[in-house]
Design an enzyme around this catalytic site. Structure first.
Site, PDB file in Angstrom:
ATOM      1  N   THR A 123       0.759  -1.331  -0.271  1.00  0.00           N
ATOM      2  CA  THR A 123       0.206  -0.278   0.273  1.00  0.00           C
ATOM      3  C   THR A 123       1.502   1.143  -0.179  1.00  0.00           C
ATOM      4  O   THR A 123       1.243   1.599   0.424  1.00  0.00           O
ATOM      5  CB  THR A 123      -1.112  -0.087   1.243  1.00  0.00           C
ATOM      6  N   LEU A 154      -6.714  -8.123   0.502  1.00  0.00           N
ATOM      7  CA  LEU A 154      -6.816  -9.029   1.726  1.00  0.00           C
ATOM      8  C   LEU A 154      -6.758  -8.959   3.068  1.00  0.00           C
ATOM      9  O   LEU A 154      -6.194  -7.761   3.048  1.00  0.00           O
ATOM     10  CB  LEU A 154      -6.111 -10.430   1.418  1.00  0.00           C
ATOM     11  N   GLU A 156      -6.594  -9.438   7.069  1.00  0.00           N
ATOM     12  CA  GLU A 156      -5.637 -10.952   7.263  1.00  0.00           C
ATOM     13  C   GLU A 156      -6.935 -11.657   7.891  1.00  0.00           C
ATOM     14  O   GLU A 156      -8.045 -11.694   8.433  1.00  0.00           O
ATOM     15  CB  GLU A 156      -5.532 -10.022   8.865  1.00  0.00           C
ATOM     16  N   LYS A 205      -5.935   1.716  -3.374  1.00  0.00           N
ATOM     17  CA  LYS A 205      -6.375   1.388  -1.585  1.00  0.00           C
ATOM     18  C   LYS A 205      -6.389   2.513  -0.825  1.00  0.00           C
ATOM     19  O   LYS A 205      -7.281   1.895   0.042  1.00  0.00           O
ATOM     20  CB  LYS A 205      -5.082   0.561  -2.232  1.00  0.00           C
ATOM     21  N   CYS A 261      -3.173  -1.677   9.370  1.00  0.00           N
ATOM     22  CA  CYS A 261      -3.565  -1.221   7.709  1.00  0.00           C
ATOM     23  C   CYS A 261      -4.540   0.410   8.412  1.00  0.00           C
ATOM     24  O   CYS A 261      -4.152   1.102   7.134  1.00  0.00           O
ATOM     25  CB  CYS A 261      -4.015  -2.685   6.531  1.00  0.00           C
ATOM     26  N   LYS A 264      -3.641   3.740  10.054  1.00  0.00           N
ATOM     27  CA  LYS A 264      -2.105   3.729   8.834  1.00  0.00           C
ATOM     28  C   LYS A 264      -2.827   4.130   7.897  1.00  0.00           C
ATOM     29  O   LYS A 264      -1.901   5.406   7.163  1.00  0.00           O
ATOM     30  CB  LYS A 264      -0.682   2.935   8.605  1.00  0.00           C
TER      31      LYS A 264
HETATM   32  C1  UGA Z   1      -8.017  -3.967   6.051  1.00  0.00           C
HETATM   33  C2  UGA Z   1      -8.859  -4.199   4.688  1.00  0.00           C
HETATM   34  O1  UGA Z   1     -10.105  -4.619   5.416  1.00  0.00           O
HETATM   35  C3  UGA Z   1      -8.434  -4.849   3.253  1.00  0.00           C
HETATM   36  O2  UGA Z   1      -9.520  -5.040   2.510  1.00  0.00           O
HETATM   37  C4  UGA Z   1      -7.077  -4.346   3.381  1.00  0.00           C
HETATM   38  O3  UGA Z   1      -6.480  -5.048   2.042  1.00  0.00           O
HETATM   39  C5  UGA Z   1      -6.038  -3.918   4.558  1.00  0.00           C
HETATM   40  O4  UGA Z   1      -7.243  -3.611   5.196  1.00  0.00           O
HETATM   41  C6  UGA Z   1      -4.699  -3.858   4.233  1.00  0.00           C
HETATM   42  O5  UGA Z   1      -4.846  -2.677   3.427  1.00  0.00           O
HETATM   43  O6  UGA Z   1      -3.883  -4.664   4.591  1.00  0.00           O
HETATM   44  P1  UGA Z   1      -7.949  -5.970   8.328  1.00  0.00           P
HETATM   45  O7  UGA Z   1      -6.946  -4.835   8.812  1.00  0.00           O
HETATM   46  O8  UGA Z   1      -7.242  -7.252   8.129  1.00  0.00           O
HETATM   47  O9  UGA Z   1      -7.661  -5.501   6.905  1.00  0.00           O
HETATM   48  O10 UGA Z   1      -8.269  -5.814   8.484  1.00  0.00           O
HETATM   49  P2  UGA Z   1     -10.430  -5.684   8.864  1.00  0.00           P
HETATM   50  O11 UGA Z   1     -11.395  -7.244   8.809  1.00  0.00           O
HETATM   51  O12 UGA Z   1     -10.914  -4.466   7.844  1.00  0.00           O
HETATM   52  O13 UGA Z   1     -10.676  -5.378  10.859  1.00  0.00           O
HETATM   53  C7  UGA Z   1      -9.959  -3.725  10.248  1.00  0.00           C
HETATM   54  C8  UGA Z   1     -10.332  -3.679  12.009  1.00  0.00           C
HETATM   55  O14 UGA Z   1     -12.064  -2.397  11.652  1.00  0.00           O
HETATM   56  C9  UGA Z   1     -10.268  -5.032  13.487  1.00  0.00           C
HETATM   57  O15 UGA Z   1      -9.974  -3.788  14.459  1.00  0.00           O
HETATM   58  C10 UGA Z   1     -11.756  -4.738  13.144  1.00  0.00           C
HETATM   59  O16 UGA Z   1     -11.920  -4.616  14.684  1.00  0.00           O
HETATM   60  C11 UGA Z   1     -12.781  -3.229  12.660  1.00  0.00           C
HETATM   61  N1  UGA Z   1     -13.874  -3.768  12.153  1.00  0.00           N
HETATM   62  C12 UGA Z   1     -14.245  -4.099  10.857  1.00  0.00           C
HETATM   63  C13 UGA Z   1     -14.817  -2.551  12.998  1.00  0.00           C
HETATM   64  O17 UGA Z   1     -14.331  -2.460  14.239  1.00  0.00           O
HETATM   65  N2  UGA Z   1     -16.160  -2.618  12.644  1.00  0.00           N
HETATM   66  C14 UGA Z   1     -16.605  -3.669  11.278  1.00  0.00           C
HETATM   67  O18 UGA Z   1     -17.874  -3.390  11.052  1.00  0.00           O
HETATM   68  C15 UGA Z   1     -15.419  -3.975  10.783  1.00  0.00           C
END
Ligand code: UGA
Length: 439
Positions: A123, A154, A156, A205, A261, A264
């Protein structure tokens, strides 16, 4: 096709394994010899469901191998991916030193007359591709290559299915030859492909991650209004999410977003917008709301327990989300440390993240007692705080949990449990954005 991926972190390793799985020959390159040794010995440095089997299967099939040599990777590949970290700097902007170094290293090993596509998967801020291209040219005038941006989406915890069945593949390219190679590479995934210019792909992104963060902060702000008015944020999220234009995903209220992600990338997007002279103040509000979730939640704990000093509090969850061992920028860790700072006696359990939290000095094991089971953590506790919504927690025998607690009080930072069930089981239950219930 033959490809190499420079950087064997979450994105690089999972992408490499998935490209191999669909039949390509993949070389994963990393400059961390310890990591390369581990991978060569069949050990996977991260926990990601399905990854271990995928790596083992493709190593055995000779479609996947690991090396510390960029020369080896680039020599044997038509396509060279860059998947190295792009960490934040103190002012929020992105530290691009790893990208720049890899660009120079690639320049050093490109051979005259051997065309390569250099693909950025990390990114990065918009216009990074231009700089990568200029850097390679500066260090190797005779190299024949194109630079492509191919951001990764993707998540995690579900990285393998996300990669194998992506919603879309974005290819930012200004060269037909490079675009054609990229399309061939992704053909086995049978996913929609969007071809854009390099700058747009890079921007997609940051804009996507910032928009998802905005959705989370939006619902968290609505949750605060729900708490003040007696409404239920889960019902509100269902009601607005049923509108196809809005969608229910990423409208889960809680203690805020974390991980490596969203925090940041929102910061980086704010910094990029500022640098370009087009400030994005909406995103500053997104950050402000997110930062406010944890203090608001801890206020709620204080309302019930009054003084936190010496209170026995159990915390379930340390990772920033379920199904990962990643504890970087985890709100759950912040929560634990804030409770400790107020003098609470914290016991904590996490299915996968506890070891790394200690190893990386994110929690002090002298101050936080880490337990081997969720039940052990709640023994004698005056409150249970749920910080990460692991399935394991939803599947606990809650009657048993109540029977071993000192006081049956639960603060649910991720709205995992059903309020009626909790009431029937005899808990005082305090979720986020929903009315508290008492037995
Ligand atoms: C995120 C994006 O969803 C991916 O598409 C992207 O590729 C990735 O960042 C990246 O840039 O590499 P990720 O950080 O792995 O993915 O996890 P998410 O499932 O998006 O969750 C991020 C945070 O948001 C977590 O702390 C989660 O608990 C929180 N979250 C998510 C909420 O508080 N509420 C929601 O409805 C969804």
């Amino acid at each position: 096709m033959d490809l190499c991926i420079i950087g064997s972190g979450y994105v690089g390793l999972v992408s490499g394994a998935c490209f191999a799985e669909v039949g390509h020959h993949v070389i994963c390159v990393d400059n961390d010899q310890r990591k390369v040794d581990m991978l060569q010995a069949g050990k996977i440095p991260i926990y990601e469901p399905g990854l271990e089997e995928l790596v083992h299967r493709n190593v055995a099939a000779k479609r996947l191998r690991f090396t510390n040599s960029i020369q080896d990777g680039v020599d044997h590949s038509q396509v060279v991916f860059i998947a190295v970290p792009t960490p934040p700097q103190t002012d929020g902007s992105v530290d691009l030193t790893y990208i720049e170094r890899v660009a120079r290293e690639i320049a050093g090993v490109l051979r005259k007359g051997e065309y390569r596509v250099v693909v950025d998967k990390s990114t990065v801020p918009v216009k990074t591709g231009e700089k990568v291209e200029a850097t390679i040219k500066r260090y190797n005038r005779e190299a024949s290559f194109d630079v492509v941006s191919n951001p990764e989406f993707l998540r995690e915890g579900c990285a393998v299915p996300d990669l194998m069945k992506p919603d879309r593949i974005v290819i930012g390219s200004s060269s037909q030859q490079a675009t054609d190679l990229m399309k061939r590479l992704y053909e086995p995934f049978k996913a929609p492909i969007l071809v854009t210019d390099v700058n747009s792909a890079e921007l997609i992104k940051h804009a996507a991650n910032s928009f998802l963060s905005l959705k989370i902060s939006y619902i968290n702000a609505v949750a605060a209004i729900c708490e003040a008015s007696g409404a239920d944020v889960e019902m509100v999220a269902d009601g607005i999410g049923m509108d196809k234009r809005i969608g229910r995903n990423f409208l889960n209220a809680g203690i805020g977003y974390g991980g490596s992600c969203f925090p940041k990338d929102v910061k980086a997007f704010i910094a990029i917008a500022r640098q370009l002279g087009t400030p994005f103040s909406l995103l500053e509000e997104v950050e402000r709301i997110n930062a406010h979730q944890l203090p608001r939640f801890i206020d709620k704990i204080r309302e019930s327990l009054w003084v936190l000093k010496d209170k026995k509090i159990a915390v379930w969850g340390m990772t920033f989300k379920p199904d990962t061992d990643d504890v970087r920028n985890s709100v759950a860790i912040d929560l634990i440390n804030k409770l400790v700072a107020e003098g609470a006696q914290v016991t904590a359990y996490d299915p996968k993240g506890a070891e790394k939290a200690v190893e990386w000095n994110l929690v002090d094991p002298k101050k936080v007692r880490i337990t081997a089971t969720p039940l052990e953590a709640v023994e004698g506790a005056e409150a249970l705080v749920l910080a990460t919504e692991w399935k394991e927690f939803a599947n606990q025998d809650l009657e048993k949990v109540r029977s071993v607690m000192h006081t049956p009080l639960v603060f649910d930072g991720r709205n995992l449990f059903d309020p009626d069930t909790m009431r029937q089981l005899g808990f005082t239950y305090c979720p986020v954005g929903r009315p508290n219930v008492k037995p």
